[in-house]
Design a protein around this motif. Structure first.
Motif, mmCIF file in Angstrom:
data_model
loop_
_atom_site.group_PDB
_atom_site.id
_atom_site.type_symbol
_atom_site.label_atom_id
_atom_site.label_comp_id
_atom_site.label_asym_id
_atom_site.label_seq_id
_atom_site.Cartn_x
_atom_site.Cartn_y
_atom_site.Cartn_z
ATOM 1 N N ALA A 75 -0.002 8.710 2.616
ATOM 2 C CA ALA A 75 1.433 8.848 2.368
ATOM 3 C C ALA A 75 1.953 10.165 2.927
ATOM 4 N N ALA A 100 -3.066 11.373 -10.860
ATOM 5 C CA ALA A 100 -3.043 11.220 -9.407
ATOM 6 C C ALA A 100 -3.434 9.800 -9.003
ATOM 7 N N ARG A 101 -4.478 9.272 -9.633
ATOM 8 C CA ARG A 101 -4.899 7.898 -9.319
ATOM 9 C C ARG A 101 -3.822 6.887 -9.719
ATOM 10 N N VAL A 157 -1.640 15.226 -7.510
ATOM 11 C CA VAL A 157 -0.922 14.022 -7.080
ATOM 12 C C VAL A 157 -0.674 14.067 -5.576
ATOM 13 N N ALA A 179 -0.851 6.958 -7.199
ATOM 14 C CA ALA A 179 -1.197 6.316 -5.925
ATOM 15 C C ALA A 179 -1.267 4.800 -6.065
ATOM 16 N N ALA A 212 -4.371 9.051 0.746
ATOM 17 C CA ALA A 212 -4.133 7.619 0.885
ATOM 18 C C ALA A 212 -3.194 7.280 2.034
ATOM 19 N N SER A 261 0.850 -1.183 0.000
ATOM 20 C CA SER A 261 0.000 0.000 0.000
ATOM 21 C C SER A 261 0.885 1.232 0.000
ATOM 22 N N VAL A 262 0.327 2.351 -0.451
ATOM 23 C CA VAL A 262 1.053 3.612 -0.421
ATOM 24 C C VAL A 262 1.027 4.228 0.982
ATOM 25 N N GLU A 263 0.154 3.724 1.833
ATOM 26 C CA GLU A 263 0.024 4.286 3.176
ATOM 27 C C GLU A 263 1.340 4.202 3.941
ATOM 28 N N ALA A 295 -3.884 13.307 -3.654
ATOM 29 C CA ALA A 295 -4.271 11.900 -3.723
ATOM 30 C C ALA A 295 -3.392 11.044 -2.821
ATOM 31 N N LEU A 296 -2.103 11.322 -2.807
ATOM 32 C CA LEU A 296 -1.181 10.540 -1.981
ATOM 33 C C LEU A 296 -1.426 10.790 -0.496
#
Length: 214
Positions: A30, A192-193, A21, A196, A28, A2-4, A24-25
């Motif tokens: 980040a 952006a999607r 971007v 991520a 999520a 995951s990007v988390e 979005a990050l």
């Protein structure tokens, strides 16, 4: 994966694409480090929750210094860009070509500065934005297509370097370098999607891939 919880650098982040971007990050989970040369233009990124750095993405010394300060990094997204074109081959001026070159300089500087950190991450990601113009260059966009083609070549070389390092070290591939190709005007939400989602897939699936946006 995951990007988390991951630390991601957006180099040259003071555009609409950079803000999209970053948002979005951050949404999520980040940690985003956004760089730019204008304190005023970095304010919207700071307001979105990014850590901001006054730093030139096209300058290797600046990027090396930033890499040293940050230490562990899981992703680097250079977003220096722009477009110049029109007028057929006769209209492809040297000035326009020079104006486009910072995008390539940013890709070179960021990949070189953060290569070691991305290799050390358990899911390092390097991604650039290119254009379908590379696949079908037109006379009126020759400058632009040439710079984007060079950007893709450099990014694919980064991918080969990641693969070779893993192979030589007898380790699984954990870092991936990818090219996003946009058709026409860049859809910042689609970018952006896609950024991520880079941490949703294994490096072996992503490395050296051309990914269509939209």
């Amino acid at each position: 994966m995951s990007v988390e919880g991951r630390t991601i650098v957006i180099a040259g982040a003071t555009s609409a694409a950079g803000l999209a971007v970053a948002e979005a990050l951050i949404a999520a989970g980040a940690q985003v480090v956004a760089t730019g040369r204008s304190a005023e233009r970095l304010e919207s990124l700071a307001a979105a929750g990014a850590e901001t750095e006054m730093s030139d993405a096209t300058d290797l010394a600046d990027m090396m210094a930033l890499a040293e300060r940050l230490g562990a990094v899981d992703g680097v997204i250079p977003l220096v860009g722009g477009w110049r074109g029109g007028g057929g081959l006769a209209g492809q001026s040297d000035h326009d070509f020079t104006t486009l070159l910072p995008a390539l300089h940013a890709v070179r500087a960021t990949s070189r500065a953060f290569e070691a950190a991305l290799k050390q991450s358990d899911a390092g990601r390097f991604a650039v934005v290119s254009s379908t113009a590379v696949g079908r260059p037109l006379a009126g966009g020759a400058n632009y297509a040439a710079v984007k083609a060079a950007t893709e070549a450099w990014t694919r070389a980064v991918a080969q370097g990641f693969a070779k390092a893993a192979r030589d070290g007898g380790e699984p591939l954990r870092a991936a370098s990818v090219v996003f190709r946009a058709k026409g005007a860049l859809d910042t939400d689609a970018l952006a999607r896609a950024v991520a989602a880079l941490w949703d897939r294994d490096a072996t699936e992503l490395n050296d891939q051309l990914i269509a946006l939209g």
